[in-house]
Design a protein around this motif. Structure first.
Motif, PDB file in Angstrom:
ATOM      1  N   GLN A   1      31.707 -14.521 -20.605  1.00 29.51           N
ATOM      2  CA  GLN A   1      31.564 -15.823 -20.860  1.00 29.51           C
ATOM      3  C   GLN A   1      31.365 -16.836 -19.820  1.00 29.51           C
ATOM      4  OE1 GLN A   1      31.092 -16.561 -24.341  1.00 29.51           O
ATOM      5  NE2 GLN A   1      30.995 -18.869 -24.166  1.00 29.51           N
ATOM      6  N   GLU A   2      32.598 -16.629 -19.023  1.00 24.51           N
ATOM      7  CA  GLU A   2      32.656 -17.588 -17.774  1.00 24.51           C
ATOM      8  C   GLU A   2      31.651 -17.282 -16.883  1.00 24.51           C
ATOM      9  OE1 GLU A   2      36.569 -17.272 -16.325  1.00 24.51           O
ATOM     10  OE2 GLU A   2      37.950 -17.841 -18.628  1.00 24.51           O
ATOM     11  N   THR A   3      31.638 -15.982 -16.579  1.00 23.69           N
ATOM     12  CA  THR A   3      30.406 -15.122 -15.314  1.00 23.69           C
ATOM     13  C   THR A   3      29.230 -16.139 -16.129  1.00 23.69           C
ATOM     14  OG1 THR A   3      31.462 -13.698 -14.704  1.00 23.69           O
ATOM     15  CG2 THR A   3      28.978 -13.869 -14.642  1.00 23.69           C
ATOM     16  N   ALA A   4      28.565 -15.835 -16.908  1.00 23.84           N
ATOM     17  CA  ALA A   4      27.045 -16.410 -17.622  1.00 23.84           C
ATOM     18  C   ALA A   4      27.259 -17.967 -17.935  1.00 23.84           C
ATOM     19  CB  ALA A   4      26.881 -15.935 -18.748  1.00 23.84           C
TER      20      ALA A   4
ATOM     21  N   LYS B   1      29.495  -3.433 -21.239  1.00 21.75           N
ATOM     22  CA  LYS B   1      28.071  -3.094 -22.174  1.00 21.75           C
ATOM     23  C   LYS B   1      28.272  -5.318 -22.032  1.00 21.75           C
ATOM     24  CE  LYS B   1      28.936  -0.289 -25.870  1.00 21.75           C
ATOM     25  NZ  LYS B   1      29.260   1.163 -27.281  1.00 21.75           N
ATOM     26  N   ALA B   2      26.669  -4.992 -21.861  1.00 23.85           N
ATOM     27  CA  ALA B   2      26.561  -6.305 -22.062  1.00 23.85           C
ATOM     28  C   ALA B   2      25.022  -6.818 -23.499  1.00 23.85           C
ATOM     29  CB  ALA B   2      25.262  -6.844 -20.206  1.00 23.85           C
ATOM     30  N   THR B   3      25.124  -8.029 -23.859  1.00 24.49           N
ATOM     31  CA  THR B   3      23.678  -8.285 -25.069  1.00 24.49           C
ATOM     32  C   THR B   3      23.469  -8.964 -24.289  1.00 24.49           C
ATOM     33  OG1 THR B   3      25.553  -6.859 -26.311  1.00 24.49           O
ATOM     34  CG2 THR B   3      23.834  -8.414 -27.269  1.00 24.49           C
ATOM     35  N   LEU B   4      22.031  -9.166 -24.556  1.00 24.07           N
ATOM     36  CA  LEU B   4      20.768 -10.002 -23.978  1.00 24.07           C
ATOM     37  C   LEU B   4      19.614 -10.089 -24.689  1.00 24.07           C
ATOM     38  CD1 LEU B   4      21.089  -8.649 -20.560  1.00 24.07           C
ATOM     39  CD2 LEU B   4      22.455 -10.435 -21.176  1.00 24.07           C
ATOM     40  N   ALA B   5      19.754 -11.757 -25.077  1.00 26.25           N
ATOM     41  CA  ALA B   5      17.769 -12.276 -25.978  1.00 26.25           C
ATOM     42  C   ALA B   5      17.394 -13.023 -25.294  1.00 26.25           C
ATOM     43  CB  ALA B   5      18.511 -13.062 -27.359  1.00 26.25           C
ATOM     44  N   GLY B   6      15.487 -12.083 -25.414  1.00 21.38           N
ATOM     45  CA  GLY B   6      14.895 -13.094 -24.597  1.00 21.38           C
ATOM     46  C   GLY B   6      13.550 -12.681 -24.843  1.00 21.38           C
TER      47      GLY B   6
ATOM     48  N   ARG C   1      28.727   0.934 -10.271  1.00 18.43           N
ATOM     49  CA  ARG C   1      27.294   0.706  -9.474  1.00 18.43           C
ATOM     50  C   ARG C   1      26.095  -0.646  -9.922  1.00 18.43           C
ATOM     51  NH1 ARG C   1      25.372   5.715 -11.914  1.00 18.43           N
ATOM     52  NH2 ARG C   1      23.362   5.449 -10.541  1.00 18.43           N
ATOM     53  N   ILE C   2      26.532  -1.492 -10.507  1.00 17.77           N
ATOM     54  CA  ILE C   2      25.965  -2.422 -10.939  1.00 17.77           C
ATOM     55  C   ILE C   2      26.398  -3.609 -11.844  1.00 17.77           C
ATOM     56  CG2 ILE C   2      24.937  -2.170 -13.289  1.00 17.77           C
ATOM     57  CD1 ILE C   2      21.820  -3.191 -11.640  1.00 17.77           C
ATOM     58  N   ALA C   3      26.554  -4.465 -11.220  1.00 15.45           N
ATOM     59  CA  ALA C   3      27.562  -6.006 -11.462  1.00 15.45           C
ATOM     60  C   ALA C   3      26.743  -6.461 -13.130  1.00 15.45           C
ATOM     61  CB  ALA C   3      27.301  -6.776 -10.501  1.00 15.45           C
ATOM     62  N   TYR C   4      27.932  -6.961 -13.407  1.00 15.28           N
ATOM     63  CA  TYR C   4      27.028  -7.818 -14.844  1.00 15.28           C
ATOM     64  C   TYR C   4      26.177  -8.737 -14.020  1.00 15.28           C
ATOM     65  CZ  TYR C   4      27.368 -10.518 -18.890  1.00 15.28           C
ATOM     66  OH  TYR C   4      26.853 -11.753 -20.129  1.00 15.28           O
ATOM     67  N   GLU C   5      26.730  -9.655 -12.944  1.00 15.95           N
ATOM     68  CA  GLU C   5      25.807 -10.495 -12.597  1.00 15.95           C
ATOM     69  C   GLU C   5      24.340  -9.997 -12.054  1.00 15.95           C
ATOM     70  OE1 GLU C   5      29.233  -9.965 -11.583  1.00 15.95           O
ATOM     71  OE2 GLU C   5      29.855 -11.646 -11.400  1.00 15.95           O
ATOM     72  N   ASP C   6      24.013  -9.381 -11.510  1.00 11.34           N
ATOM     73  CA  ASP C   6      22.990  -7.992 -11.440  1.00 11.34           C
ATOM     74  C   ASP C   6      21.524  -8.333 -12.804  1.00 11.34           C
ATOM     75  OD1 ASP C   6      23.283  -8.288  -8.298  1.00 11.34           O
ATOM     76  OD2 ASP C   6      24.432  -5.687  -8.749  1.00 11.34           O
ATOM     77  N   LEU C   7      22.780  -7.571 -13.868  1.00 10.37           N
ATOM     78  CA  LEU C   7      22.509  -7.843 -15.064  1.00 10.37           C
ATOM     79  C   LEU C   7      21.239  -9.113 -15.314  1.00 10.37           C
ATOM     80  CD1 LEU C   7      24.413  -5.340 -17.135  1.00 10.37           C
ATOM     81  CD2 LEU C   7      22.569  -4.814 -15.864  1.00 10.37           C
ATOM     82  N   LEU C   8      22.633 -10.086 -15.054  1.00  8.40           N
ATOM     83  CA  LEU C   8      22.148 -11.687 -15.220  1.00  8.40           C
ATOM     84  C   LEU C   8      20.265 -12.190 -14.538  1.00  8.40           C
ATOM     85  CD1 LEU C   8      25.295 -13.695 -15.616  1.00  8.40           C
ATOM     86  CD2 LEU C   8      23.707 -12.560 -17.663  1.00  8.40           C
TER      87      LEU C   8
END
Length: 180
Positions: A109-112, A7-12, A67-74
Motif C-alpha cells: 500500500q505504502e509503496t504503491a 502476490k501483486a494484484t493489478l487492474a489496467g 528475483r523481481i521487486a514489487y516496484e519493478d512490477l509497478l
C-alpha cells in the motif's frame, strides 16, 4: 530451500493486456486473470462486463521477490497502461477497466501510494494519475478460457492490436528483467 513468493494484484484495462506483459518477466511464477474490487460473489465474465458488479478485470501476479521487486512490477504496470484514463483503457470503457492496484499488505500500500505520488510529481502526464490504490478484499479467478489468453490466441485481432504492442514495449524497455 523453498523460495518465498508474493502476490501483486493489478487492474489496467482488459486483463489480457496486463497478463501477457507480466508473463515476460523473470521472477514471475504465475499470472492469473480474474476480478477484484466489487460486491458480487463469484462473478462471471459476462456479469463483470456489464459494469454492475463493481469488479475490475485484474491479474494476480505470483512472483519471487528475490528475483523481481514489487516496484519493478509497478514499473511495468504503469508502462503498459495509461493511468490517467478514468474507467477506460483504449477501446474498453467502464469501471471494470479502471486502473487500480489492489494491495496485499501495508508495505505494498505504502509503496504503491508513493509510486503514484512520484508519477504525478514528475509531471510526465498531461493529466493526473487516477489509479485507485486499495487493499485487496477478494480475488475471483476468471474462467479457464481467459487464462493465458494471449499465449493461446496470439493472432486474435484484439491481442494483435492491443496486447502485442504492450509486450513489445516491455521487451524493449525492460530487457534486463525478462525471463530467459
Amino acid at each position: 530451500m523453498a523460495t518465498q513468493t508474493e502476490k501483486a494484484t493489478l487492474a489496467g484495462g482488459c486483463f489480457w493486456c496486463i497478463e501477457a506483459p507480466m508473463e515476460e518477466l523473470d521472477g514471475v511464477r504465475e499470472v492469473t486473470a480474474g476480478y477484484a474490487g466489487g460486491h458480487t460473489e463469484n462473478p462471471t465474465y459476462r456479469e463483470v462486463c456489464t459494469g454492475d458488479t463493481g469488479h475490475a478485470e485484474v491479474v494476480q501476479v505470483e512472483y519471487d521477490s528475490e528475483r523481481i521487486a514489487y516496484e519493478d512490477l509497478l514499473d511495468v504496470f504503469f508502462t503498459v497502461h495509461d493511468p490517467t484514463q478514468l474507467n477506460r483503457q483504449g477501446p474498453d470503457v467502464g469501471t471494470q477497466y479502471r486502473s487500480a492496484v489492489f494491495t496485499h499488505n501495508d508495505d505494498q500500500q505504502e509503496t504503491a501510494e508513493a509510486y503514484v505520488e512520484a508519477l504525478d510529481a514528475e509531471g510526465g502526464y498531461e493529466d493526473s494519475v487516477v489509479t485507485e490504490i486499495e487493499p485487496l478484499d477478494t480475488f475471483y479467478e476468471a474462467s479457464e478460457e481467459h487464462q493465458n489468453y494471449y499465449a493461446k490466441n496470439p493472432d486474435d485481432a484484439y491481442c494483435t492490436i492491443h496486447a502485442q504492442p504492450k509486450i513489445e514495449k516491455v521487451r524493449e524497455k525492460f530487457a534486463e528483467k525478462l525471463a530467459a
